[in-house]
Structure formats: structure tokens, C-alpha cells
Design a protein around this motif. Sequence first.
Motif, PDB file in Angstrom:
ATOM      1  N   VAL A 127       0.836  -1.206   0.000  1.00 53.04           N
ATOM      2  CA  VAL A 127       0.000   0.000   0.000  1.00 53.04           C
ATOM      3  C   VAL A 127       0.870   1.255   0.000  1.00 53.04           C
ATOM      4  O   VAL A 127       0.621   2.215  -0.739  1.00 53.04           O
ATOM      5  CB  VAL A 127      -0.948  -0.001   1.222  1.00 53.04           C
ATOM      6  N   VAL A 128       1.919   1.257   0.850  1.00 54.18           N
ATOM      7  CA  VAL A 128       2.818   2.415   0.914  1.00 54.18           C
ATOM      8  C   VAL A 128       3.512   2.638  -0.422  1.00 54.18           C
ATOM      9  O   VAL A 128       3.628   3.776  -0.912  1.00 54.18           O
ATOM     10  CB  VAL A 128       3.861   2.219   2.041  1.00 54.18           C
ATOM     11  N   ILE A 129       3.990   1.553  -1.057  1.00 50.87           N
ATOM     12  CA  ILE A 129       4.675   1.680  -2.354  1.00 50.87           C
ATOM     13  C   ILE A 129       3.747   2.260  -3.406  1.00 50.87           C
ATOM     14  O   ILE A 129       4.123   3.149  -4.183  1.00 50.87           O
ATOM     15  CB  ILE A 129       5.221   0.302  -2.801  1.00 50.87           C
ATOM     16  N   VAL A 130       2.513   1.760  -3.448  1.00 48.81           N
ATOM     17  CA  VAL A 130       1.539   2.262  -4.429  1.00 48.81           C
ATOM     18  C   VAL A 130       1.284   3.752  -4.231  1.00 48.81           C
ATOM     19  O   VAL A 130       1.230   4.536  -5.193  1.00 48.81           O
ATOM     20  CB  VAL A 130       0.217   1.471  -4.319  1.00 48.81           C
ATOM     21  N   ILE A 131       1.135   4.173  -2.957  1.00 51.74           N
ATOM     22  CA  ILE A 131       0.886   5.595  -2.666  1.00 51.74           C
ATOM     23  C   ILE A 131       2.057   6.457  -3.116  1.00 51.74           C
ATOM     24  O   ILE A 131       1.877   7.521  -3.722  1.00 51.74           O
ATOM     25  CB  ILE A 131       0.612   5.787  -1.161  1.00 51.74           C
TER      26      ILE A 131
END
Length: 292
Positions: A127-131
Motif C-alpha cells: 500500500v505504501v509503495i503504491v501511494i
Amino acid sequence: MSEKQNKEIGKRLQDARMDQGLTIDYIQEKTKIQKRYLMAIEAGQMNDLPGDYYVQSFVSQYANVVGLDSHQLLAGELQETTGDGQRRNPTPIGPLPSRTTQHKQVVKESEFSRRYGKYAAYVPTVVVIVIVVLVLGTIWGMSHSGNTAQPHLTSSKVSVTNDASSSKKKESSSSESSNSSSKEKAQKITQVGTSTTEYDLKNAPSDGSSLSITAGTSNAWVSVSSDGTQSWAATLPTGTSHTVKIAKGISKVSISLGNAPQTTVKVNGKSFNFNPQNDTTQTKTITLNIKD
């Protein structure tokens, strides 16, 4: 608590379980508490549990499954009979499934956990990478758009005044639109009536919400359920946090806390004051109704 109280609590829990036709394995599956601890509780052998904190937490979880009031049970105030001398049956949480259905459900949940449980730890990182990728892409897109939108002065008829006025109008319109959008999406958490454990969450993100739970100066046992299905349960060491993602479409989230005074919760990054009365109750279950 005295040995007599421990045995009384264990007997009431066992009687409630047997009255509803539930097995000890079913209680284990629902609470995620080891079977040997559940059997020790029923036998009134609370000394076999890790400590007083776990006694209160485990008894509270067990009581919730069989429909007993954990606070009255731990305080020794739960009545055995009604006014006419008849034995009081515990209030069930809802229609109880048959044993065949319970077995199928346990097998299904165990199979799902075996297949996909190992990937759960990677979800926050993904999720952090996508954001981060989305933010960087937006910045690059805005920068590229700004470079290609540079006007070429090919005529002396260009009106600087008009361009500046148009730019100001666009900025004003963009600002108003942004402010309007911000007001529409501002989340709000309100207390339901006079309840101290039930709240409504309005204007939640359309793609799902998130809970960030942090332990204070001592360990905190926490369990999170979405629409009646437990999604996460663990003991947080002192000073550590954990984030639970609430999927889109979930309407009710239950947060069970085994050390409520030492636990803080954030909803979508904003502090959630679930204890406005500042009471010192150790075990507490908070219900959050997610509204459109």
C-alpha cells in the motif's frame, strides 16, 4: 479474584457454552485463544494463564462469544436466576449455526488462512509503495504539464492583463473547488445517543478506511472484527503500532481492547477519542458504524 470466584466464573462460562451447544474448539476459533487456556478458565484455574491482564482479556472475549456481560461477570454481579427462580439463559448474539455449519466455517477459514495468511504481512508495504508511486507520478505529470503549457509570444497583440486575469480566475475557481471537495470529504465521528461504546463514522474514504492502533506504556491486547468477522488480533508490545485496513463496503467495525487506558486509536490518520469520560475500564469493545 479468589479461587471461589474463579470457579464461579468458569462454571458460568461453561454452562453458557453448553446451553448453546457450542464446542470448546468453536470458542477457540472465534476468540483465537489457545484451547488449554479456555479449559483452564472453565476449570477456574486462572493461575494457569500468563497474568491478571490476560485473565480479564480472555474471560471478556469468551463471555462476548456466549452472550454474557463480561463487566458484570468479572465484577461478580451476574445473576444466576430470574425473579421467579427460573434459570436465566444467556442472551445469544444472534441465530447460532448448526454444528455442521460451524465445522464447515472453521475448515473454510483455516484453509483461507493457510493459503493467504502469509501474504497479509506484505499488504501495508504494498500500500505504501503504491501511494508513493502515485504521488511521484502526479508530481511528474504536473511538472510536465507546466512545461508544455508555456505560451510562445509570436505576436505583439498578446494581452498580459487578460492572461493574468484569466489565471487569477482559474486559480480562484480551483481553490473554491478544492475547498468544496475538502469540506465534502471531511470525516466526522459522533457518539450514538448516550452510548459510550458506539460511534458513527461519516464521510469515510470511498475506497475503505484504516485503523492505526498504538500501545502506550504497557502491552495491549487488541482484536478487530469487520461485519462480525475477525480480521486481526494480537498483543502489541509497549510503544508499538499496527495498522488494520478496513475494506470498501464494510459497515460495522468492532475494536476489542484488553488494556483500553493504555491504547490509542487513529481512524484514517486522525485521533479517535473513544474514552471521553476517561474511565479506567481495562477491557472495552468499541463499535464503529461506517456511514456513506
